[in-house]
Motif scaffolding. Structure first.
Motif, short mmCIF file in Angstrom:
data_model
loop_
_atom_site.label_atom_id
_atom_site.label_comp_id
_atom_site.label_asym_id
_atom_site.label_seq_id
_atom_site.Cartn_x
_atom_site.Cartn_y
_atom_site.Cartn_z
N TRP A 68 0.82 -1.21 0.00
CA TRP A 68 0.00 0.00 0.00
C TRP A 68 0.85 1.27 0.00
O TRP A 68 0.56 2.26 -0.65
CB TRP A 68 -0.85 -0.08 1.26
N TRP A 69 1.90 1.21 0.80
CA TRP A 69 2.72 2.43 0.97
C TRP A 69 3.76 2.60 -0.16
O TRP A 69 4.54 3.53 -0.14
CB TRP A 69 3.35 2.47 2.35
N THR A 97 2.79 3.07 -3.19
CA THR A 97 2.13 3.86 -4.23
C THR A 97 2.13 5.33 -3.85
O THR A 97 2.28 5.70 -2.68
CB THR A 97 0.70 3.33 -4.48
N ASP A 98 2.00 6.17 -4.85
CA ASP A 98 1.98 7.61 -4.66
C ASP A 98 0.91 8.02 -3.63
O ASP A 98 -0.27 7.64 -3.77
CB ASP A 98 1.69 8.24 -6.03
N ALA A 99 1.33 8.80 -2.62
CA ALA A 99 0.41 9.12 -1.51
C ALA A 99 -0.82 9.90 -1.99
O ALA A 99 -1.90 9.76 -1.43
CB ALA A 99 1.15 9.94 -0.45
N ARG A 108 -3.32 7.27 -3.20
CA ARG A 108 -3.39 6.02 -2.44
C ARG A 108 -4.84 5.62 -2.16
O ARG A 108 -5.20 4.44 -2.23
CB ARG A 108 -2.61 6.16 -1.14
N SER A 138 -0.45 -0.17 -8.64
CA SER A 138 0.21 0.92 -7.90
C SER A 138 0.82 1.93 -8.86
O SER A 138 1.11 1.62 -10.02
CB SER A 138 1.31 0.35 -7.01
N ASN A 157 1.93 0.54 6.02
CA ASN A 157 1.74 1.84 6.68
C ASN A 157 2.62 1.92 7.92
O ASN A 157 2.91 0.91 8.56
CB ASN A 157 0.26 2.12 6.94
#
Ligand SMILES: Cc1ncc(COP(=O)(O)O)c(C=O)c1O
Length: 432
Positions: free
Chosen positions: A280-281, A283-285, A288, A295, A308
């Motif tokens: 998850w983290w 990918t571009d915030a 997200r 991603s 996270n």
């Protein structure tokens, strides 16, 4: 409390004088009480293993717990330091600590996990270039990590992993020997992964020279900086290091098992050809929460993040990095040279007529703060137990025969160094 030791004459008074003139930042730390010896606090020389607790850490942790109590899930966006991007708070100070650009640095996971994630990208054996080079005295965990990476690629770890040994009769690696190896066999090396400061001997490798030679030989060059981060000044970007990883529980005083840090040189950032594991983290915030199945990794080292951030583990790293920012590595290195030089002088006196040998390089430019002592004919574990219980000196043993003493420039004192020498003199029998 002070009593003159017959072995050291007026040296204890000298240590007190030096401390008054060069006090460091001990007042910002909690020093454990001694269980033995003549002094109320331990002489703590094991910061190369686990750093001491900064006074500020407890309060910061309680504030994070309180934010969770008050805000529940809303803390992700509404905590004083919102949790979703919390890792970003650590990026700039971590980058300053290791001489990196912010896009090249992230705090995440623990050290060996990070080394594996980085090797997914940077150990790609192909053709005759299949080997991983480590030092023979690499921390065992690094040895296990690279051997398991070789096996993961279907290679025999006994041939894929090369262990560089010091010359017969020597304890530390010569830079020239590493360079000669690379000149002769660099075409077979996929990855060079060395410790910046060797955990056992305390030797500081010539990171820029070895990195340059490794890269010139066509290999990728990574560094395990567990014993270097917060101990010696680093300039990873300018030295052209491909990648590095470190932990925060030693010189960075962020607590047992604390989060590690990662560096990837900017020339590798945003490279779509590099294999990476994602979550998850990664990918571009900004996108997200669009919850898309594919991603969009940013062109920063954050693309190597997966999960996270663990907030309660990040707080202590932030507290620590603020301390390093406020004191600065150049000032710490100056004090470190003075403290370790002083300990070396005292150890020279004790070791002349005892079966003890300092194996760390004598040249201050080739070491951090740690001095490692080999015990002739004795057990390192037994000696460290006696130092602790009889003298309140905390050092750390690496069996069979090495005891490591690290006067840490943030909080160690000259008097701590004097206590080491005094305790060794009292514990290890003189031979003449
Ligand atoms: C040089 C070095 N590498 C790797 C490790 C292992 O680190 P971790 O257990 O945090 O992955 C250590 C631990 O002390 C170390 O000193």
């Amino acid at each position: 409390m002070d009593t003159e030791s017959p072995g050291f004459g007026g040296a204890e008074a000298e240590a007190r004088t030096l401390d008054a003139a060069d006090p460091g930042h001990r007042h910002l730390f909690l020093v454990p009480p001694a269980e033995g010896g003549r002094y109320p606090e331990v002489a703590y020389l094991a910061g190369n293993s686990l750093g001491l607790q900064p006074r500020a850490t407890r309060e910061e942790l309680l504030a994070d717990l309180d934010a969770w109590r008050r805000l529940g899930v809303e803390g992700h966006l509404e905590a004083e330091r919102p949790w979703l991007p919390y890792h970003e708070v650590l990026t700039a100070p971590a980058a300053r600590l290791v001489g990196a650009r912010p896009a090249e640095t992230v705090v995440m996971n623990s050290l060996t996990v990070n080394l594996h994630l980085l090797m997914v990208s940077f150990y790609r054996p192909a053709g005759e270039r299949t080997r991983i080079v480590i030092e023979d005295t690499a921390f065992p965990s690094d040895s296990y990590a690279v051997r398991s990476q070789a096996r993961f690629h279907g290679l025999d770890p006994d041939t894929a992993v090369v262990r560089l040994r010091p010359r017969p009769g020597e304890d530390t690696l010569r830079t020239q020997d590493v360079l000669d190896f690379l000149a002769a066999e660099g075409h077979t090396v996929a990855l060079l992964l060395l410790g910046g400061v060797n955990y056992l001997t305390g030797e500081l490798m010539d990171i820029p020279a070895i990195t340059a030679a490794g890269r010139a030989a066509g290999a990728l060059v990574g560094w395990d900086l567990a014993h270097a981060a917060g101990n010696v000044p680093l300039a990873l970007h300018d030295w052209d290091v491909d990648f590095a990883a470190w932990c925060s529980y030693k010189y960075l005083n962020s607590g047992p098992g604390a989060l590690g840090g990662v560096f990837v040189h900017e020339r590798h950032l945003g490279d779509p050809a590099l294999p990476r594991f994602e979550g998850w983290w990664s990918t571009d915030a900004t996108t997200r929460f669009e919850m898309t199945p594919v991603s969009r990794p940013p062109a920063t080292v954050e693309a190597w993040q997966i999960s996270n951030p663990p907030i309660f583990a990040m707080g202590p790293v932030r507290t620590s990095l603020e301390l390093f920012d406020s004191v600065g590595m150049p000032a710490l290195r100056e004090r470190s040279l003075r403290l370790t030089g002083y300990l070396e002088r005292l150890l020279d006196e004790v070791t002349t007529d005892r079966p003890l040998t300092v194996v760390t390089p004598r040249d201050p430019a080739r070491r951090g703060c740690q001095l490692s002592v080999r015990i002739g004919g004795g057990s390192a574990n037994e000696l460290t137990k006696r130092l602790r219980h009889e003298h309140g000196v905390i050092a750390d043993a690496r069996e069979p025969d090495i005891v490591r003493f690290a006067p840490v420039p943030l909080y160690s004192t000259y008097h701590d160094c004097w206590r080491v020498a005094d305790a060794l003199a009292a514990t290890v029998e003189a031979t003449r």
